[in-house]
Design a protein around this motif. Sequence first.
Motif, short mmCIF file in Angstrom:
data_model
loop_
_atom_site.label_atom_id
_atom_site.label_comp_id
_atom_site.label_asym_id
_atom_site.label_seq_id
_atom_site.Cartn_x
_atom_site.Cartn_y
_atom_site.Cartn_z
N GLN A 135 -7.55 -8.94 4.96
CA GLN A 135 -8.49 -9.46 3.97
C GLN A 135 -8.05 -10.80 3.38
O GLN A 135 -8.74 -11.33 2.51
CB GLN A 135 -8.66 -8.44 2.84
N ASP A 136 -6.92 -11.32 3.83
CA ASP A 136 -6.36 -12.56 3.29
C ASP A 136 -6.32 -12.52 1.76
O ASP A 136 -6.77 -13.42 1.08
CB ASP A 136 -7.15 -13.78 3.78
N ALA A 137 -5.75 -11.44 1.23
CA ALA A 137 -5.72 -11.20 -0.21
C ALA A 137 -4.59 -11.91 -0.94
O ALA A 137 -4.65 -12.08 -2.16
CB ALA A 137 -5.62 -9.69 -0.48
N TYR A 138 -3.56 -12.32 -0.22
CA TYR A 138 -2.43 -12.97 -0.86
C TYR A 138 -1.69 -13.84 0.16
O TYR A 138 -1.90 -13.73 1.37
CB TYR A 138 -1.45 -11.94 -1.46
N ASP A 139 -0.83 -14.71 -0.37
CA ASP A 139 0.03 -15.55 0.48
C ASP A 139 1.46 -15.04 0.51
O ASP A 139 2.18 -15.27 1.47
CB ASP A 139 0.02 -17.00 -0.03
N VAL A 140 1.85 -14.38 -0.57
CA VAL A 140 3.22 -13.86 -0.66
C VAL A 140 3.19 -12.52 -1.40
O VAL A 140 2.46 -12.34 -2.37
CB VAL A 140 4.16 -14.87 -1.36
N LEU A 141 3.95 -11.58 -0.87
CA LEU A 141 4.10 -10.26 -1.48
C LEU A 141 5.40 -10.30 -2.29
O LEU A 141 6.46 -10.60 -1.75
CB LEU A 141 4.17 -9.20 -0.38
N VAL A 142 5.29 -10.02 -3.59
CA VAL A 142 6.42 -10.20 -4.50
C VAL A 142 6.85 -8.86 -5.09
O VAL A 142 6.02 -8.11 -5.61
CB VAL A 142 6.05 -11.16 -5.66
N GLY A 143 8.14 -8.57 -5.01
CA GLY A 143 8.71 -7.37 -5.61
C GLY A 143 9.95 -7.71 -6.41
O GLY A 143 10.58 -8.75 -6.19
N VAL A 144 10.28 -6.86 -7.35
CA VAL A 144 11.44 -7.09 -8.20
C VAL A 144 12.72 -7.15 -7.38
O VAL A 144 13.58 -7.98 -7.61
CB VAL A 144 11.53 -6.00 -9.30
N SER A 145 12.83 -6.24 -6.41
CA SER A 145 14.06 -6.14 -5.64
C SER A 145 13.76 -5.60 -4.25
O SER A 145 12.74 -4.93 -4.04
CB SER A 145 15.03 -5.20 -6.36
N ALA A 146 14.64 -5.86 -3.32
CA ALA A 146 14.49 -5.31 -1.97
C ALA A 146 14.41 -3.80 -2.02
O ALA A 146 13.70 -3.18 -1.22
CB ALA A 146 15.66 -5.76 -1.10
N THR A 147 15.09 -3.17 -2.98
CA THR A 147 15.07 -1.72 -3.09
C THR A 147 13.68 -1.18 -3.41
O THR A 147 13.37 -0.05 -3.08
CB THR A 147 16.06 -1.22 -4.16
N ARG A 148 12.85 -1.97 -4.04
CA ARG A 148 11.49 -1.53 -4.36
C ARG A 148 10.63 -1.45 -3.11
O ARG A 148 9.66 -0.72 -3.05
CB ARG A 148 10.81 -2.45 -5.38
N PHE A 149 10.98 -2.23 -2.06
CA PHE A 149 10.25 -2.19 -0.80
C PHE A 149 10.75 -1.06 0.09
O PHE A 149 10.24 -0.86 1.18
CB PHE A 149 10.37 -3.52 -0.06
N GLY A 150 11.76 -0.33 -0.34
CA GLY A 150 12.29 0.80 0.41
C GLY A 150 13.76 0.60 0.71
O GLY A 150 14.30 -0.48 0.58
N GLY A 151 14.40 1.67 1.13
CA GLY A 151 15.84 1.62 1.37
C GLY A 151 16.23 1.28 2.79
O GLY A 151 17.41 1.16 3.09
N ASP A 152 15.28 1.10 3.66
CA ASP A 152 15.55 0.88 5.07
C ASP A 152 15.49 -0.63 5.39
O ASP A 152 14.42 -1.22 5.38
CB ASP A 152 14.51 1.65 5.89
#
Length: 130
Positions: free
Chosen positions: A63-80
């Motif tokens: 959907q071209d909803a964003y240019d960058v996905l932003v999270g507080v920390s790598a851990t928030r995107f998962g532990g793998d």
Amino acid sequence: MRAWLYCRVTNGWDADSRDHLALQKAELERFCAEQGLTVAGATMVTGSGKKELQELVRSGVDQDAYDVLVGVSATRFGGDILSLLQMGKALAEQGKGLCMVRENISTHPDIVLQSVSEPSESQEMRGLSL
């Protein structure tokens, strides 16, 4: 440039979790304001978030909803770490980036974050030249 905020806590959906999600969102909103990024939306997740994150990456690209996905920390995107690298690669192939605020990492070529360990120009000028 449009940013999509990704906030996640691992425990259940209780008052404490909502507080932590709100704090993450506020931190990411401040970061985006400092970087000149427009917040296009936010996803708030409890638990592992793996399915929600995969859907966010897929639908955000479709959907071209964003240019960058932003999270507080790598851990928030998962532990793998492998999954994180694969997600970053998939986003990059679509001209999108991934940003992890606390680690000071951005994979988007137009977002240059100054490392906290790099000396500023004024510090370099006061230091010894090699």
